[in-house]
Design a protein around this motif. Structure first.
Motif, mmCIF file in Angstrom:
data_model
loop_
_atom_site.group_PDB
_atom_site.id
_atom_site.type_symbol
_atom_site.label_atom_id
_atom_site.label_comp_id
_atom_site.label_asym_id
_atom_site.label_seq_id
_atom_site.Cartn_x
_atom_site.Cartn_y
_atom_site.Cartn_z
ATOM 1 N N CYS A 54 0.838 -1.196 0.000
ATOM 2 C CA CYS A 54 0.000 0.000 0.000
ATOM 3 C C CYS A 54 0.878 1.252 0.000
ATOM 4 O O CYS A 54 0.634 2.201 -0.745
ATOM 5 C CB CYS A 54 -0.927 -0.014 1.209
ATOM 6 S SG CYS A 54 -1.825 1.519 1.389
ATOM 7 N N SER A 57 2.198 1.751 -3.393
ATOM 8 C CA SER A 57 1.199 2.247 -4.346
ATOM 9 C C SER A 57 0.950 3.739 -4.140
ATOM 10 O O SER A 57 0.728 4.481 -5.092
ATOM 11 C CB SER A 57 -0.098 1.439 -4.238
ATOM 12 O OG SER A 57 -0.856 1.861 -3.125
ATOM 13 N N TRP A 245 -9.063 -1.856 6.266
ATOM 14 C CA TRP A 245 -8.875 -1.488 4.868
ATOM 15 C C TRP A 245 -10.193 -1.347 4.134
ATOM 16 O O TRP A 245 -10.263 -0.762 3.071
ATOM 17 C CB TRP A 245 -8.025 -2.540 4.158
ATOM 18 C CG TRP A 245 -6.685 -2.740 4.761
ATOM 19 C CD1 TRP A 245 -6.380 -3.518 5.842
ATOM 20 C CD2 TRP A 245 -5.453 -2.144 4.345
ATOM 21 N NE1 TRP A 245 -5.043 -3.451 6.104
ATOM 22 C CE2 TRP A 245 -4.447 -2.623 5.205
ATOM 23 C CE3 TRP A 245 -5.112 -1.261 3.311
ATOM 24 C CZ2 TRP A 245 -3.117 -2.236 5.074
ATOM 25 C CZ3 TRP A 245 -3.786 -0.902 3.179
ATOM 26 C CH2 TRP A 245 -2.805 -1.374 4.044
ATOM 27 N N MET A 274 -6.451 2.284 -2.250
ATOM 28 C CA MET A 274 -5.338 1.855 -1.397
ATOM 29 C C MET A 274 -5.603 0.445 -0.867
ATOM 30 O O MET A 274 -4.722 -0.402 -0.858
ATOM 31 C CB MET A 274 -5.162 2.796 -0.191
ATOM 32 C CG MET A 274 -4.692 4.180 -0.535
ATOM 33 S SD MET A 274 -6.042 5.126 -1.216
ATOM 34 C CE MET A 274 -6.258 6.351 0.027
ATOM 35 N N LYS A 277 -5.290 -2.161 -3.712
ATOM 36 C CA LYS A 277 -3.884 -2.476 -4.011
ATOM 37 C C LYS A 277 -3.337 -3.430 -2.943
ATOM 38 O O LYS A 277 -2.618 -4.383 -3.257
ATOM 39 C CB LYS A 277 -3.051 -1.183 -4.026
ATOM 40 C CG LYS A 277 -3.245 -0.371 -5.293
ATOM 41 C CD LYS A 277 -2.438 -1.002 -6.412
ATOM 42 C CE LYS A 277 -2.576 -0.215 -7.707
ATOM 43 N NZ LYS A 277 -1.974 -0.948 -8.838
ATOM 44 N N ALA A 278 -3.665 -3.147 -1.707
ATOM 45 C CA ALA A 278 -3.185 -3.991 -0.611
ATOM 46 C C ALA A 278 -3.774 -5.399 -0.735
ATOM 47 O O ALA A 278 -3.085 -6.401 -0.504
ATOM 48 C CB ALA A 278 -3.561 -3.372 0.726
#
Ligand SMILES: Cc1ncc(COP(=O)(O)O)c(C=O)c1O
Lengths: 392, 160
Positions: A54, A57, A245, A274, A277-278
């Motif tokens: 994260c 990114s 998240w 975010m 992406k994680a």
């Protein structure tokens, strides 16, 4: 004329009861040195791989909206995971939406299928959001109790006795919060027969699927004739220790998805990039970490189960999630009395079972998403508390 | 089962047989037998604590020494490794890939003591071609433990 905001509240919202957990939260927050077994999320911090991905990114500048459905790479990983891990194939282009937690997926699924005049079956005790979400659609939630003697499993006989011509859907949530109950493939097959007979839709919240300790999790969507009528919901929160998240997902027949995405696009637009992406990194490199966490929960489960049995609580061995749901009826106290007294006298916080359903009265939910050291300490305190109850 | 026992012991060498039996869903007798066998077979070498000596206020100098040697016929690196690891100042010795051959960690009371040991004892051993000394200035993580871990429990006390 004076303005009263109260007069403008939609009755559906006004009449929603506040969460039974809130009251207890306030009580616990005021105290120091409490060991809390009341936490419904992993004690592990998200794997470093995930956090690092994260950060990377963000450095790269990934701060924009994504497709309404979610990043294509993430949908690809989700489809691959569902297929390889649980044997349920979905088309990553058309049958998956990345959501803001399983929470959004539950709300969206129910709003997509239900409205005034419909009934939705909700086996209880269960996670607190299903009933309110059904209410908000204008449909009627129908609580179906499950029992200690059945280890809180829904049985086909009980299910059938609650079905009416208005029944449209059923919410299934196994492994279960708060009981730790799991349905085996055979038990799900027996229930699916009833579901097919009455032509119902299944909203299946399988967020704890990975946390199944004896045998592997069965997706009801993988059973004969069930795929098209099942809306499968899961997410990153529990298995990957990624609650904050806010990434979940829903997988279902294209016709469900294309309608659900309308709600998602107008109310949420997309899940945060975010987190997406994680989540991609989590699927790609954290399976090892997931098994390590599951193994640790399993060891804690055995410790807590044994300690509770030894101290004289009536309890069954939970098969999934990270909760254990013992009966406190033999203390002569109600769930709430027990929880409050235990908190005051021994500083251990648990959640009274009636916060999850009327049929949860007489039980308490203890989460074992806490270190072994803390768990053992909590068990020592609980044992001392019980011996006082039993001797007085 | 054997490896599961080892994992638990690696995390906590003081865990009781009773607790391991519960955690691994077996009997105390089985755990006892497994541990006994592991000790006999020298799979479990010893039980020790991971200590932050700096925090304990104990001065120590630790260095990692890269050692280049010329391997000997028939015994390869083993004979030289043995000559090195017999010294009590030496904490660990490993054969490594890359430019150097052995990685040796040495502990002493001061940097000077360690440096003297390297100069007088290590560098003078036959077949040792050269050495390169790195003193450890600060430990961040050792044996899987982060020394100054700030990861506290920040969860809300009660959540659904
Ligand atoms: C059964 C169940 N479903 C859904 C959720 C919410 O999950 P998410 O964080 O993905 O919104 C929880 C969280 O406690 C849960 O227990």
């Amino acid at each position: 004329m004076t303005f009263h905001p109260e007069d403008f509240i939609n009755p559906l919202v006004r009449d929603l009861p506040p969460s039974g957990i809130r009251k207890f939260f306030d009580l616990v927050s005021e105290m120091k040195d409490v060991i809390s077994l009341g936490v419904g999320e992993p004690d592990f911090i998200s794997p470093w791989h995930v956090r690092e991905a994260c950060v990377y990114s963000l450095e790269k500048g990934y701060t924009m909206y994504t497709s309404n459905f979610g990043l294509p790479e993430l949908r690809y990983e989700i489809a691959k995971y569902l297929d390889q891990r649980f044997g349920v194939p979905y088309n990553d282009q058309k049958e998956i939406i990345v959501t803001v937690g399983a929470s959004e997926a539950v709300d969206m699924a129910l709003r997509t299928i239900c409205g005034p005049g419909d009934e939705v079956i909700i086996p209880e005790p269960c996670y607190v959001s299903y009933k309110p979400c059904v209410r908000l659609t204008g449909a009627e939630p129908v609580a179906v109790p499950t029992y200690f003697k059945d280890e809180f499993k829904l049985t086909p006989e009980i299910l059938e006795s609650y079905i009416t011509p208005k029944t449209k859907a059923i919410v299934l949530s196994y492994p279960n919060n708060p009981t730790g109950a799991v349905l085996t493939r055979e038990e799900l097959a027996a229930i699916s027969k009833v579901i097919i007979k009455y032509n119902l839709v299944v909203v299946s919240d399988e967020i704890y699927g990975e946390l199944t300790y004896e045998g592997t999790h069965t997706c009801i969507a993988g059973l004969p004739e069930m795929r098209d009528r099942t809306i499968l919901i899961s997410g990153m929160s529990k298995a990957f220790a990624m609650t904050g998240w806010r990434i979940g997902y829903v997988a279902a027949h294209e016709d469900f998805i294309k309608n659900m995405v309308k709600i998602h696009q107008y109310t949420m637009l997309c899940a945060p990039i975010m987190g997406q992406k994680a989540a991609i990194e989590a699927f790609r490199s954290c399976h090892h970490e997931v098994s390590r966490m599951v193994e640790e929960y399993d060891q804690r489960r055995r410790i807590v189960y044994k300690r509770m049995k030894d101290m004289g609580l009536e309890v069954f061995k939970p098969q999934g999630a990270f909760y254990i749901f013992p009966s406190v009826k033999n203390t002569g106290l109600s769930s709430e009395e027990f929880a409050q007294k235990l908190l005051k006298e021994e500083k251990v916080a648990v959640v009274p079972g009636n916060a999850f359903a009327d049929c949860g009265e007489g039980f308490i939910r203890c989460s074992y998403a806490t270190s072994v050291k803390q768990l053992i300490q909590a068990m020592d305190r609980m044992e001392r508390f019980l011996s006082k109850q039993f001797s007085s | 089962m054997k490896n599961k026992v080892l994992k638990l012991l690696e995390c906590n060498g003081r865990i009781s047989f009773e607790q391991m039996a519960v955690m691994l869903d077996t009997t105390v007798e089985e755990i006892e037998a497994i541990v006994k066998k592991l000790e006999e077979e020298k799979i479990i070498l010893k039980y020790s604590a991971v200590i932050n000596w700096e925090k304990a206020g104990v001065e120590e100098a630790v260095a990692i020494i890269d050692v280049k040697v010329s391997p000997q016929r028939e015994v390869g690196f083993d004979a030289i490794a043995q000559r090195i690891y017999r010294f009590p100042e030496v904490r660990s010795v490993s054969l490594i890939s890359g430019e150097y051959d052995l990685s040796v960690s040495i502990e002493g009371k001061s940097m000077k003591e360690v440096a003297m040991f390297v100069a007088q004892k290590l560098a003078t051993i036959d077949h040792v071609l050269s050495t390169r000394t790195h003193f450890i200035l600060k430990r961040y993580k050792m044996a899987g433990v982060i020394f100054e871990d700030e990861e506290v429990d920040r969860r809300e006390v009660i959540t659904p």
